[in-house]
Design a protein around this motif. Structure first.
Motif, mmCIF file in Angstrom:
data_model
loop_
_atom_site.group_PDB
_atom_site.id
_atom_site.type_symbol
_atom_site.label_atom_id
_atom_site.label_comp_id
_atom_site.label_asym_id
_atom_site.label_seq_id
_atom_site.Cartn_x
_atom_site.Cartn_y
_atom_site.Cartn_z
ATOM 1 N N LEU A 123 -1.887 7.015 7.164
ATOM 2 C CA LEU A 123 -0.799 6.390 6.423
ATOM 3 C C LEU A 123 -0.541 4.997 6.963
ATOM 4 N N LEU A 124 0.143 4.214 6.150
ATOM 5 C CA LEU A 124 0.440 2.823 6.476
ATOM 6 C C LEU A 124 1.949 2.616 6.518
ATOM 7 N N LEU A 125 2.411 1.947 7.568
ATOM 8 C CA LEU A 125 3.798 1.507 7.674
ATOM 9 C C LEU A 125 3.796 0.016 7.960
ATOM 10 N N SER A 126 4.601 -0.741 7.208
ATOM 11 C CA SER A 126 4.635 -2.183 7.412
ATOM 12 C C SER A 126 6.007 -2.735 7.047
ATOM 13 N N ALA A 127 6.371 -3.831 7.681
ATOM 14 C CA ALA A 127 7.606 -4.548 7.375
ATOM 15 C C ALA A 127 7.294 -6.031 7.267
ATOM 16 N N SER A 128 8.075 -6.714 6.426
ATOM 17 C CA SER A 128 7.873 -8.142 6.223
ATOM 18 C C SER A 128 9.209 -8.832 5.995
ATOM 19 N N GLY A 129 9.304 -10.057 6.437
ATOM 20 C CA GLY A 129 10.500 -10.848 6.186
ATOM 21 C C GLY A 129 10.599 -11.332 4.753
ATOM 22 N N ASP A 130 9.481 -11.418 4.070
ATOM 23 C CA ASP A 130 9.501 -11.830 2.666
ATOM 24 C C ASP A 130 10.254 -10.804 1.836
ATOM 25 N N GLU A 131 10.959 -11.269 0.832
ATOM 26 C CA GLU A 131 11.793 -10.393 0.005
ATOM 27 C C GLU A 131 11.024 -9.652 -1.088
ATOM 28 N N GLU A 132 9.911 -10.213 -1.542
ATOM 29 C CA GLU A 132 9.194 -9.649 -2.684
ATOM 30 C C GLU A 132 8.209 -8.579 -2.228
ATOM 31 N N ALA A 133 8.196 -7.455 -2.926
ATOM 32 C CA ALA A 133 7.265 -6.370 -2.600
ATOM 33 C C ALA A 133 5.810 -6.788 -2.788
ATOM 34 N N GLU A 134 5.565 -7.752 -3.661
ATOM 35 C CA GLU A 134 4.196 -8.192 -3.956
ATOM 36 C C GLU A 134 3.501 -8.817 -2.752
ATOM 37 N N VAL A 135 4.260 -9.234 -1.732
ATOM 38 C CA VAL A 135 3.621 -9.839 -0.562
ATOM 39 C C VAL A 135 2.728 -8.842 0.165
ATOM 40 N N PHE A 136 2.915 -7.545 -0.089
ATOM 41 C CA PHE A 136 2.103 -6.511 0.557
ATOM 42 C C PHE A 136 0.791 -6.240 -0.184
ATOM 43 N N ASP A 137 0.547 -6.909 -1.312
ATOM 44 C CA ASP A 137 -0.647 -6.613 -2.117
ATOM 45 C C ASP A 137 -1.946 -6.755 -1.320
ATOM 46 N N GLY A 138 -2.072 -7.800 -0.518
ATOM 47 C CA GLY A 138 -3.284 -8.006 0.275
ATOM 48 C C GLY A 138 -3.469 -6.921 1.325
ATOM 49 N N LEU A 139 -2.393 -6.584 2.015
ATOM 50 C CA LEU A 139 -2.449 -5.527 3.025
ATOM 51 C C LEU A 139 -2.784 -4.187 2.387
ATOM 52 N N LEU A 140 -2.145 -3.882 1.275
ATOM 53 C CA LEU A 140 -2.414 -2.607 0.600
ATOM 54 C C LEU A 140 -3.857 -2.533 0.128
ATOM 55 N N ALA A 141 -4.394 -3.646 -0.371
ATOM 56 C CA ALA A 141 -5.797 -3.659 -0.800
ATOM 57 C C ALA A 141 -6.713 -3.427 0.404
ATOM 58 N N ALA A 142 -6.435 -4.103 1.520
ATOM 59 C CA ALA A 142 -7.265 -3.929 2.721
ATOM 60 C C ALA A 142 -7.163 -2.497 3.233
ATOM 61 N N TYR A 143 -5.966 -1.952 3.277
ATOM 62 C CA TYR A 143 -5.744 -0.582 3.738
ATOM 63 C C TYR A 143 -6.502 0.411 2.849
ATOM 64 N N ARG A 144 -6.323 0.294 1.554
ATOM 65 C CA ARG A 144 -6.951 1.251 0.640
ATOM 66 C C ARG A 144 -8.464 1.176 0.663
#
Length: 187
Positions: A123-144
């Protein structure tokens, strides 16, 4: 006899007690309440070299020819029923602390590997200072793509936007802390 349940948490933040680690603590509490042995490994401060593509996997009896702290992590990953990859979002992907661990999983895909990690739940857990959920798109793609390549099963993803300063997870991240604890309870 019931198989031992082990959750190996790879803490990929350079900040001890940071927001992603706080999220991991909630996951650990949930898993421990269901009988998991929880192994937390803080990657910051460990000696973890990047893969050098030497093609010497398994040449010295262990997964990798490099002599660093990855040997300990291989043991914890192999022992795990579930692996948690915990990383703050850095430039829309993994932190520098967790990336070498991912790259060094190559021995398990080497031809003739004597041991494997296929079928692990992750599983993946991550936090970001950016407000938009879309900022995780790159990380989610790499993870998947990574877990697909390793033939691991996705046990969950929690990405918490708008959480930056130390302590903000406790202050305004209750939703994600509850999700992480519940995820740990469902493992």
């Amino acid at each position: 006899m019931e198989e031992k349940k082990v959750l190996t948490i790879l803490l990929g933040s350079p900040r001890k007690g940071g927001n992603s680690e706080t999220l991991a603590e909630a996951l650990a509490a949930g898993a421990a309440s269901k009988g998991y042995e929880v192994r937390k490994r803080r990657l910051a401060g460990m000696k973890l070299m990047g893969c050098v593509d030497c093609r010497g996997c398994w040449g010295r009896g262990g997964p990798c020819m490099l002599d660093d702290d990855m040997g300990k992590l291989y043991e914890d990953i192999e022992a795990a029923s579930v692996v948690a990859l915990v990383s703050p979002l850095y430039y829309y992907t993994w932190s520098a602390q967790i990336k070498p661990v991912i790259d060094r999983m190559q021995p398990y895909n080497a031809e003739g590997a004597p041991r494997g990690v296929k079928g692990k739940r992750v599983l993946l857990l991550s936090a970001s200072g950016d407000e938009e959920a879309e900022v995780f798109d790159g990380l989610l793609a790499a993870y998947r793509r990574t877990i697909d390549f390793l033939k691991w099963e996705n046990a969950g993803e929690i990405c918490a936007p708008g959480i930056y300063k130390m302590g903000e997870m406790e202050e305004k991240g209750q939703r994600w802390l509850e999700e992480a604890r519940a995820l740990g309870e469902r493992l």
